[in-house]
Design a protein around this motif. Sequence first.
Motif: not given
Length: 263
Positions: A126, A128, A154, A156, A173, A178, A180, A204-205
């Motif tokens: 990931k 940013s 950002y 991913e 964040y 986890e 954002l 993000r997970r």
Amino acid sequence: MHGSAEQIMVHFGPDTQARAIRLADNAHVIQDPATSGSASEQQRTEIVADVLDVDVRDGKTPSKANTSGAAHVNIDQPASGTQPATATVIHAGRFFADFNREGHIEHIVAQPNTRVISTASGQPEKVSTSDKLEVFYNPAGELASLEQEGHFTYHEHLVQGGERTATAHVAHYTPVDETLHLTGSPRITEAGMGMTANLIHINRRTGEAISEGDVKSTYSDLKAQPNGAMLASSDPIHVTAKKMVEHQDSGVALYSGGSRLWQ
């Protein structure tokens, strides 16, 4: 905490106590986690720079530090429970760090041209970027939050395939969940879909995204279905609502609150 460099220069005050330390040529300052108790879950933080200037409080503990020349910060978080170990590398023009009375890092400012690269076992990288970044630690010395401001981007790669990009003015964040949080004209683009809202949250997970307030989505990467009826053409599909929840595992987006769809 400990440090190293090819050259170390110590400046003493009239009371013969150290007042400032300059580490030059491959300077490293490392804050290691404790080895016992709950503090064993802390992350390891390392500041690397061509030159690192450290102000010393009471001749014993660091109070402030700033970098010159090329520099980056490494933050390594150990695995905990079901959470995998993570490694974060922050690049920027300069770094400024504040230390608490115990000599632990409590705040880092990075600017300009910040770039954050985060990796975790079994998950895509990931990345940013932003004009400015701030890193906050709690009193226990653990990473509390990161905030990026100014031209935030950002990117991913999604586990199920494809890519997700996001832009905003401010991104906050929180490592504990986890997540954002994007504000200031946030926008997400992925798999032929573009979406804007007042506030966007990205886990993000899990990859789950929650959009709130004036949600507007456009699905444009469509193929015509000759035998279909409603929504069978390849024309873009538009959806508006007060809220949208996107589940990456099921591929379902749920719109609620005055939802409207048209093609």
